[in-house]
Design a protein around this motif. Structure first.
Motif, mmCIF file in Angstrom:
data_model
loop_
_atom_site.group_PDB
_atom_site.id
_atom_site.type_symbol
_atom_site.label_atom_id
_atom_site.label_comp_id
_atom_site.label_asym_id
_atom_site.label_seq_id
_atom_site.Cartn_x
_atom_site.Cartn_y
_atom_site.Cartn_z
ATOM 1 N N THR A 21 0.918 -1.300 0.540
ATOM 2 C CA THR A 21 0.268 0.175 0.391
ATOM 3 C C THR A 21 1.221 1.009 0.447
ATOM 4 O O THR A 21 0.113 2.332 -0.766
ATOM 5 C CB THR A 21 -0.907 0.402 1.293
ATOM 6 N N ASP A 22 1.302 1.737 0.856
ATOM 7 C CA ASP A 22 3.221 2.671 0.732
ATOM 8 C C ASP A 22 3.622 2.595 -0.573
ATOM 9 O O ASP A 22 3.745 3.771 -1.453
ATOM 10 C CB ASP A 22 3.713 2.285 1.872
ATOM 11 N N LEU A 23 3.620 1.705 -0.491
ATOM 12 C CA LEU A 23 5.070 1.307 -1.581
ATOM 13 C C LEU A 23 3.861 2.252 -3.569
ATOM 14 O O LEU A 23 3.871 2.348 -3.800
ATOM 15 C CB LEU A 23 5.544 -0.168 -2.506
ATOM 16 N N THR A 24 2.846 1.940 -3.596
ATOM 17 C CA THR A 24 1.690 2.233 -4.393
ATOM 18 C C THR A 24 1.279 3.532 -4.359
ATOM 19 O O THR A 24 0.210 3.177 -5.167
ATOM 20 C CB THR A 24 0.925 1.089 -5.041
ATOM 21 N N LEU A 25 1.190 4.042 -3.103
ATOM 22 C CA LEU A 25 1.158 5.341 -2.807
ATOM 23 C C LEU A 25 -0.825 5.119 -2.776
ATOM 24 O O LEU A 25 -1.513 5.962 -2.938
ATOM 25 C CB LEU A 25 1.226 6.610 -3.675
ATOM 26 N N ASP A 26 -1.289 3.860 -2.530
ATOM 27 C CA ASP A 26 -2.777 3.709 -2.123
ATOM 28 C C ASP A 26 -2.807 3.872 -3.563
ATOM 29 O O ASP A 26 -4.198 3.466 -3.310
ATOM 30 C CB ASP A 26 -3.368 4.302 -0.951
ATOM 31 N N LEU A 27 -2.091 3.571 -4.830
ATOM 32 C CA LEU A 27 -3.127 3.532 -6.129
ATOM 33 C C LEU A 27 -4.278 2.686 -5.696
ATOM 34 O O LEU A 27 -4.932 2.483 -7.022
ATOM 35 C CB LEU A 27 -1.920 3.486 -6.775
ATOM 36 N N VAL A 28 -3.573 1.230 -5.735
ATOM 37 C CA VAL A 28 -4.678 0.302 -5.778
ATOM 38 C C VAL A 28 -6.117 0.370 -6.175
ATOM 39 O O VAL A 28 -6.662 0.288 -6.117
ATOM 40 C CB VAL A 28 -3.739 -1.853 -5.413
ATOM 41 N N GLU A 29 -6.273 0.785 -4.523
ATOM 42 C CA GLU A 29 -7.119 0.880 -3.777
ATOM 43 C C GLU A 29 -8.264 2.154 -4.340
ATOM 44 O O GLU A 29 -9.862 2.045 -4.667
ATOM 45 C CB GLU A 29 -7.198 1.241 -2.133
ATOM 46 N N THR A 30 -7.719 2.715 -4.793
ATOM 47 C CA THR A 30 -7.957 4.146 -5.783
ATOM 48 C C THR A 30 -8.618 3.706 -7.081
ATOM 49 O O THR A 30 -9.372 3.326 -7.071
ATOM 50 C CB THR A 30 -6.989 4.970 -6.304
ATOM 51 N N LEU A 31 -7.878 2.628 -8.041
ATOM 52 C CA LEU A 31 -7.979 1.744 -8.838
ATOM 53 C C LEU A 31 -9.284 1.455 -8.603
ATOM 54 O O LEU A 31 -10.083 0.888 -9.606
ATOM 55 C CB LEU A 31 -6.740 1.285 -9.304
ATOM 56 N N ASN A 32 -9.295 -0.202 -8.038
ATOM 57 C CA ASN A 32 -10.286 -0.514 -7.644
ATOM 58 C C ASN A 32 -11.505 0.217 -7.388
ATOM 59 O O ASN A 32 -12.580 -0.164 -7.481
ATOM 60 C CB ASN A 32 -10.418 -1.258 -6.315
ATOM 61 N N ASN A 33 -11.573 1.786 -6.641
ATOM 62 C CA ASN A 33 -13.096 2.468 -6.584
ATOM 63 C C ASN A 33 -13.256 3.082 -7.950
ATOM 64 O O ASN A 33 -13.870 3.930 -7.951
ATOM 65 C CB ASN A 33 -12.663 3.680 -5.170
ATOM 66 N N ILE A 34 -12.650 2.717 -8.812
ATOM 67 C CA ILE A 34 -13.118 4.013 -10.416
ATOM 68 C C ILE A 34 -14.135 2.853 -11.042
ATOM 69 O O ILE A 34 -13.419 1.904 -11.672
ATOM 70 C CB ILE A 34 -11.329 4.107 -11.338
ATOM 71 N N PRO A 35 -15.458 3.335 -11.265
ATOM 72 C CA PRO A 35 -15.970 2.755 -12.287
ATOM 73 C C PRO A 35 -15.175 2.328 -13.813
ATOM 74 O O PRO A 35 -14.271 2.500 -14.576
ATOM 75 C CB PRO A 35 -17.086 3.207 -12.784
ATOM 76 N N GLY A 36 -16.174 0.831 -14.579
ATOM 77 C CA GLY A 36 -14.643 0.528 -14.974
ATOM 78 C C GLY A 36 -12.950 0.010 -15.159
ATOM 79 O O GLY A 36 -12.897 -1.094 -15.593
ATOM 80 N N VAL A 37 -12.873 0.553 -14.108
ATOM 81 C CA VAL A 37 -12.001 -0.434 -13.998
ATOM 82 C C VAL A 37 -11.745 -1.578 -13.514
ATOM 83 O O VAL A 37 -12.470 -2.051 -12.594
ATOM 84 C CB VAL A 37 -10.813 0.505 -12.399
ATOM 85 N N GLN A 38 -11.044 -2.710 -13.666
ATOM 86 C CA GLN A 38 -11.235 -4.304 -13.340
ATOM 87 C C GLN A 38 -9.447 -5.152 -13.120
ATOM 88 O O GLN A 38 -8.127 -4.499 -13.705
ATOM 89 C CB GLN A 38 -12.547 -4.796 -14.111
ATOM 90 N N GLY A 39 -9.562 -5.974 -12.615
ATOM 91 C CA GLY A 39 -8.002 -6.887 -13.278
ATOM 92 C C GLY A 39 -7.094 -5.879 -12.221
ATOM 93 O O GLY A 39 -6.131 -6.447 -12.474
ATOM 94 N N VAL A 40 -7.303 -5.777 -11.306
ATOM 95 C CA VAL A 40 -6.088 -3.912 -10.630
ATOM 96 C C VAL A 40 -4.733 -5.352 -10.172
ATOM 97 O O VAL A 40 -5.982 -6.351 -8.795
ATOM 98 C CB VAL A 40 -6.386 -3.522 -9.611
ATOM 99 N N SER A 41 -4.014 -5.831 -10.422
ATOM 100 C CA SER A 41 -2.603 -6.629 -10.172
ATOM 101 C C SER A 41 -1.494 -6.142 -9.357
ATOM 102 O O SER A 41 -1.025 -5.199 -10.121
ATOM 103 C CB SER A 41 -2.692 -7.985 -10.815
ATOM 104 N N VAL A 42 -1.200 -5.910 -8.881
ATOM 105 C CA VAL A 42 0.165 -5.903 -8.004
ATOM 106 C C VAL A 42 1.640 -6.855 -8.075
ATOM 107 O O VAL A 42 1.298 -7.303 -7.178
ATOM 108 C CB VAL A 42 0.585 -4.776 -7.184
ATOM 109 N N VAL A 43 2.560 -6.555 -8.441
ATOM 110 C CA VAL A 43 3.385 -7.803 -8.678
ATOM 111 C C VAL A 43 4.715 -6.956 -7.834
ATOM 112 O O VAL A 43 5.529 -5.965 -8.880
ATOM 113 C CB VAL A 43 3.728 -8.614 -10.003
ATOM 114 N N VAL A 44 4.932 -7.547 -6.555
ATOM 115 C CA VAL A 44 6.546 -6.780 -5.998
ATOM 116 C C VAL A 44 7.989 -7.926 -6.072
ATOM 117 O O VAL A 44 7.484 -8.546 -5.958
ATOM 118 C CB VAL A 44 6.548 -6.551 -4.842
ATOM 119 N N ARG A 45 8.684 -6.886 -7.043
ATOM 120 C CA ARG A 45 9.972 -8.116 -7.369
ATOM 121 C C ARG A 45 10.720 -7.767 -5.346
ATOM 122 O O ARG A 45 10.554 -7.256 -4.662
ATOM 123 C CB ARG A 45 10.637 -7.306 -8.256
ATOM 124 N N PRO A 46 11.386 -9.070 -5.966
ATOM 125 C CA PRO A 46 12.152 -8.897 -4.318
ATOM 126 C C PRO A 46 12.978 -8.026 -4.618
ATOM 127 O O PRO A 46 13.990 -7.707 -5.518
ATOM 128 C CB PRO A 46 12.780 -10.999 -4.463
#
Length: 95
Positions: A21-46
């Motif tokens: 959440t901190d790394l993405t500046l909470d963008l995942v949550e923001t995107l999930n709340n936008i109509p039409g946005v779907q399949g939000v995924s974040v992959v963090v590299r080691p």
């Protein structure tokens, strides 16, 4: 600093979730709340090994701030992807 050090599996999961959440500046949550946005995924590299950071610092003749070293040992970046659907068309986006 160890980014994910906890005493339990559930604590480790919460710590990891908070880090993402901190790394993405909470963008995942923001995107999930936008109509039409779907399949939000974040992959963090080691993270990068501490030795690799030290080698880079020696070659460059600099010392990174401890907070930046901790960030690089926790994660070497991430990929955030999502789909956006409008009028039946789906567009794939990523950063």
């Amino acid at each position: 600093m160890k980014a994910f050090e906890t005493n339990s599996a559930s604590g480790a999961r919460r710590s990891r979730d908070n880090f993402v959440t901190d790394l993405t500046l909470d963008l995942v949550e923001t995107l999930n709340n936008i109509p039409g946005v779907q399949g939000v995924s974040v992959v963090v590299r080691p993270g990068v090994e501490r030795g690799a950071i030290s080698t880079w610092e020696q070659r460059q003749g600099v010392q990174l701030p401890q907070a930046l070293r901790a960030l690089y040992t926790a994660s070497d970046g991430f990929m955030l992807t999502w789909n956006y659907s409008t009028a039946g068309e789906t567009n794939i986006s990523n950063i």
